[in-house]
Design an enzyme around this catalytic site. Structure first.
Site, PDB file in Angstrom:
ATOM      1  CG  ASP A   4      -8.545  -0.691   8.675  1.00 22.95           C
ATOM      2  OD1 ASP A   4      -8.212  -1.665   9.803  1.00 22.95           O
ATOM      3  OD2 ASP A   4      -8.598   0.282   8.882  1.00 22.95           O
TER       4      ASP A   4
HETATM    5  C1  BGC Z   1      -7.159   0.759  11.940  1.00 16.59           C
HETATM    6  C2  BGC Z   1      -6.011   0.417  11.258  1.00 16.59           C
HETATM    7  C3  BGC Z   1      -4.903  -0.435  11.965  1.00 16.59           C
HETATM    8  C4  BGC Z   1      -5.714  -1.596  12.493  1.00 16.59           C
HETATM    9  C5  BGC Z   1      -4.788  -2.644  13.082  1.00 16.59           C
HETATM   10  C6  BGC Z   1      -7.897  -0.296  12.441  1.00 16.59           C
HETATM   11  O1  BGC Z   1      -8.734   0.064  13.451  1.00 16.59           O
HETATM   12  O2  BGC Z   1      -7.989   1.468  10.797  1.00 16.59           O
HETATM   13  O3  BGC Z   1      -5.124   1.634  10.798  1.00 16.59           O
HETATM   14  O4  BGC Z   1      -3.836  -0.541  11.395  1.00 16.59           O
HETATM   15  O5  BGC Z   1      -6.678  -1.309  13.147  1.00 16.59           O
HETATM   16  O6  BGC Z   1      -4.574  -2.153  14.504  1.00 16.59           O
END
Ligand code: BGC
Length: 756
Positions: A272
């Site tokens: 993530d």
């Molecule tokens: C989220 C993810 C997301 C990523 C990219 C993160 O803050 O937890 O679910 O895909 O950002 O935007």
């Protein structure tokens, strides 16, 4: 060796450690509105960050980018990467294609409420087609995290509380995104996330730790991931939080032992955002080099970073022996394989004209409208107030800021929408009523702002606003007078879209601001009231559930939401969605799930609190219809089977109403005794059917070993007990029609277990 593998090996053999590290690094590339100060939320200067990324691309230092959706920009950045890379390796572009790109579908929890895998698959295939056309290769979706605490804002991104429904929704989404698999034309790679346990955040506070027993992990939180992997998902994303004391992103057990060794996952894993760096924040890694080494050794192939990537330090970690060379090579292989499968080496650039055409495809808007119609849940309909009769209504009062709020109609986690074509509830009703009657709107009350602003507000237009010069006292009175003079009042209430989603946890489930006060005043006029709820989590509707005759949950219904809502209100289609979660009465009850185990004084199950019933306001699976469904003749084809046997349950469902409507037929199972206590009932089958007026249909459900097996904490393995099983079939989780069957002998565990 097949051709893909030999191509991978040929490239890998030529790569330096720095080039390998580059392939394993993914950067955000932001285009934020001018003047936005993103430093507090992102920790970077947004003018500087893109310059840094471009210079990294020119040195072969990144394998993937995220957050670019403009095809011309994608082509420009791709060219920088291909030219800047000694081996000409193109970039993989990823994005949060959560519920549509340009055509916005209802939010994921709404799609799950359709209980209709076909609708869900079709929706994500449209999202994939638009994304692929602009040059995106990979969706950070589906989010398959089970959510049992509605204070957690990300409940909106998943399929709710139930692992069986969650698994079915996960599979439908993977199929929609990927079609026949990574590389299929017009499709993109699916990335189920966040592995694993993210929905278990304590207190429902986003990013906080999750402490989940192996009973909960195996029986509740992991099954949707397993189903998504079995459906062929090409990617998996890690989670932010600590799982049982180990940061998920540094958890070798999760990514190597479970995902790859037990489940045979052969795609690639991405962290993530900033989650590898976060191994420092957690107090797990000593420094960035250590963080990178431990994540890659755990099985995290690619790091998603904003700046200062930990994986940029992989060459040092390889040099010192901290990072395992075979682990790094395995990760590079997986990333290169994904790029080859997606056809990137042969066609790295996109056709910008075709992208424009695909984004404008009217057929995509129809898919979004139908999905919104199929996901709405009719919570209450006293005296059959709905459907409304457009012919006999002279005046309709539409009340509340959300009724006309284009941005909120779309819901969170969308960035590429077109507000001009977004149909609000007010627009939809006006278009439907046309010249036949008056439709007036009153804003009524001021929009409520978050106490702590949302990080998404930096993407302009995200924060709701009142009309210029709005006077709340006058506005409130005007709304009530409008309702008083109308034949029917349609009140739209719920949460503004920036109140739900990531970093949008809440300590209460009440309707924000003065919405309930306004609703009560409107009901007091005596005009019949329809409440439309715009939400992604259950809200405290105790008062409306007793005093408002009709309540329709429309969620955040997307680009064509208003058209769908009008079709539902006036009966062109019947609501057929069902709740994918237990709807609590009040926040004090959460978490509350239907599949709890039985314990001391079960007769007091509804009186566990002395101050409020401990039953839900609406049960899991609940949803009314303009049809009337009767269930009869529930039978099983065998009353006793061996442990590996399958029983088929049949039931006859009749629509006794004088119009066509959909019903979601649900089957619940309960094991009476065995080597573990089992939940009072668990969903183990469902089917959404359409029945004409007066039509009957026999619906059959197989109940095999897979439906009966569960993870047993005592033996630390999957078991299938001999026992008596209760079966219920009906229209929600309180179904009464029941039968039983016996399972007569044990058999060995059918799947290799992995010790948690
Ligand atoms: C989220 C993810 C997301 C990523 C990219 C993160 O803050 O937890 O679910 O895909 O950002 O935007």
């Amino acid at each position: 060796m097949d051709t893909i593998q030999s191509r991978v090996e040929e490239l890998l053999a030529q790569m330096t450690p720095a080039e390998k590290a580059g392939q394993l690094t993914q950067y955000f590339y932001f285009r934020l509105p001018a003047g936005v100060d993103a430093e507090p939320a992102l920790g970077v200067d947004v003018d500087e960050q893109p310059r840094m990324v471009e210079s990294v691309l020119q040195q072969g230092g990144a394998g993937s980018l995220l957050f670019v959706t403009d095809p011309a920009e994608i082509n420009r950045l791709q060219r920088l990467a291909v030219d800047g890379n000694r081996l000409g390796i193109p970039l993989l572009f990823g994005f949060d294609v959560i519920h549509g790109l340009r055509t916005i579908l209802p939010v994921p929890i709404a799609m799950a409420a359709s209980w209709d895998p076909e609708t869900i698959e079709r929706g994500q295939s449209v999202a994939a087609r638009e994304a692929r056309a602009v040059g995106i290769h990979w969706a950070f979706a589906p989010m398959v995290d089970i959510a049992r605490d509605p204070r957690w804002g990300r409940i909106i991104e998943g399929a709710g509380e139930d692992p069986y429904l969650g698994a079915a929704v996960a599979v439908a989404q993977v199929r929609g995104f990927q079609g026949a698999g990574p590389g299929a034309p017009d499709r993109i790679i699916a990335g189920p996330k966040h592995f694993a346990g993210y929905g278990g955040a304590v207190g429902g506070r986003d990013y906080d730790e999750a402490n989940l027993s192996d009973f909960e992990l195996w029986n509740t939180y992991l099954p949707p991931f397993k189903a998504a992997i079995d459906a062929g998902a090409g990617n998996v994303m890690t989670a932010y939080m600590d799982l049982n004391g180990i940061p998920a992103t540094g958890n070798r057990w999760l990514f190597t032992e479970v995902l790859r060794e037990a489940w045979g996952f052969d795609g690639f894993v991405v962290s993530d955002a900033n989650a590898v760096r976060n191994l420092l924040t957690h107090g797990f890694a000593a420094d960035l080099t250590d963080a990178g080494a431990r994540a890659v050794n755990a099985g995290v192939d690619m790091e998603m970073a904003i700046s200062d990537a930990a994986y940029a330090h992989l060459p040092e970690a390889l040099e010192s022996g901290a990072a395992s060379p075979p682990a790094v090579d395995a990760s590079v292989r997986r990333v290169l394989e994904a790029k080859i499968r997606m056809g990137l080496f042969d066609a790295p650039y996109v056709d910008e004209d075709r992208a424009r055409e695909v984004l404008a495809d009217p057929a995509h808007r129809d898919v979004a409208r139908i999905a919104a119609e199929r996901s709405a849940v009719l919570l209450r309909n006293e005296g059959d107030l709905l459907p409304l009769d457009a012919g006999s209504l002279r005046s309709i009062a539409v009340i509340g800021p959300l009724a006309a709020a284009k941005r909120d109609t779309l819901g969170p986690w969308v960035f590429d929408f077109d507000l001009d074509e977004t149909v609000t509830v007010l627009d939809g009703i006006r278009a439907k009523v046309g010249e036949r009657g008056r439709v007036d709107h009153a804003h009524g009350i001021r929009v409520t702002q978050r106490v702590y602003p949302s990080m998404f507000d930096m993407f302009g237009g995200n924060r709701p606003e009142d009309p210029d010069g709005f006077d709340e006292e006058a506005g409130f009175r005007q709304a009530v007078e409008l309702a008083r003079g109308a034949d029917v009042a349609v009140v739209v209430a719920g949460e503004w879209q920036n109140m739900i989603g990531e970093a949008a946890s809440r300590s209460s489930l009440e309707l924000p601001g003065r919405q309930l006060e306004l609703l009560r005043a409107v009901v007091a006029t005596g005009t019949p009231v329809v409440l439309l709820v715009m939400n992604g989590r259950p809200l405290d509707l105790r008062w409306p559930a007793e005093h408002v005759p009709a309540i329709l949950d429309i969620w955040y219904p997307g680009t064509r939401g208003g058209d769908a809502v009008a079709n539902l209100l006036f009966g062109a289609v019947s609501p057929g969605g069902k709740l994918p979660f237990t709807w609590p009465r009040t926040v004090g009850q959460v978490p509350m799930v239907y599949a709890h185990t039985r314990s001391h004084e079960p007769e007091n199950q509804g009186r566990r609190y002395w101050d409020e019933a401990s039953t839900p306001l609406f049960p899991f699976g609940h949803g009314l219809s303009y049809g009337r469904f009767e269930y009869a003749g529930l039978t099983v084809d065998q009353t006793a089977v061996a442990a590996d046997g399958t029983v088929t349950a049949s039931v006859e469902v009749t629509n006794t109403a004088d119009r066509e409507a959909d019903e979601v037929v649900q089957l619940y199972l309960h094991q009476r005794y065995g080597s573990s206590s089992r939940p009072v009932r668990e969903l183990k089958g469902f089917r959404r059917i359409t029945l004409a007026a007066g039509e009957s249909r026999t619906v059959r459900f197989p109940i095999g070993p897979d439906e009966r097996r569960y993870w047993n904490t005592a033996v630390r393995d999957w078991v299938a007990d001999p026992s008596t099983f209760d079966v219920w079939v009906g229209g929600d989780s309180t179904a009464q029609l029941s039968t039983t069957f016996e399972v007569t002998e044990t058999r060995p565990s059918s799947r290799p277990g992995t010790e948690p």
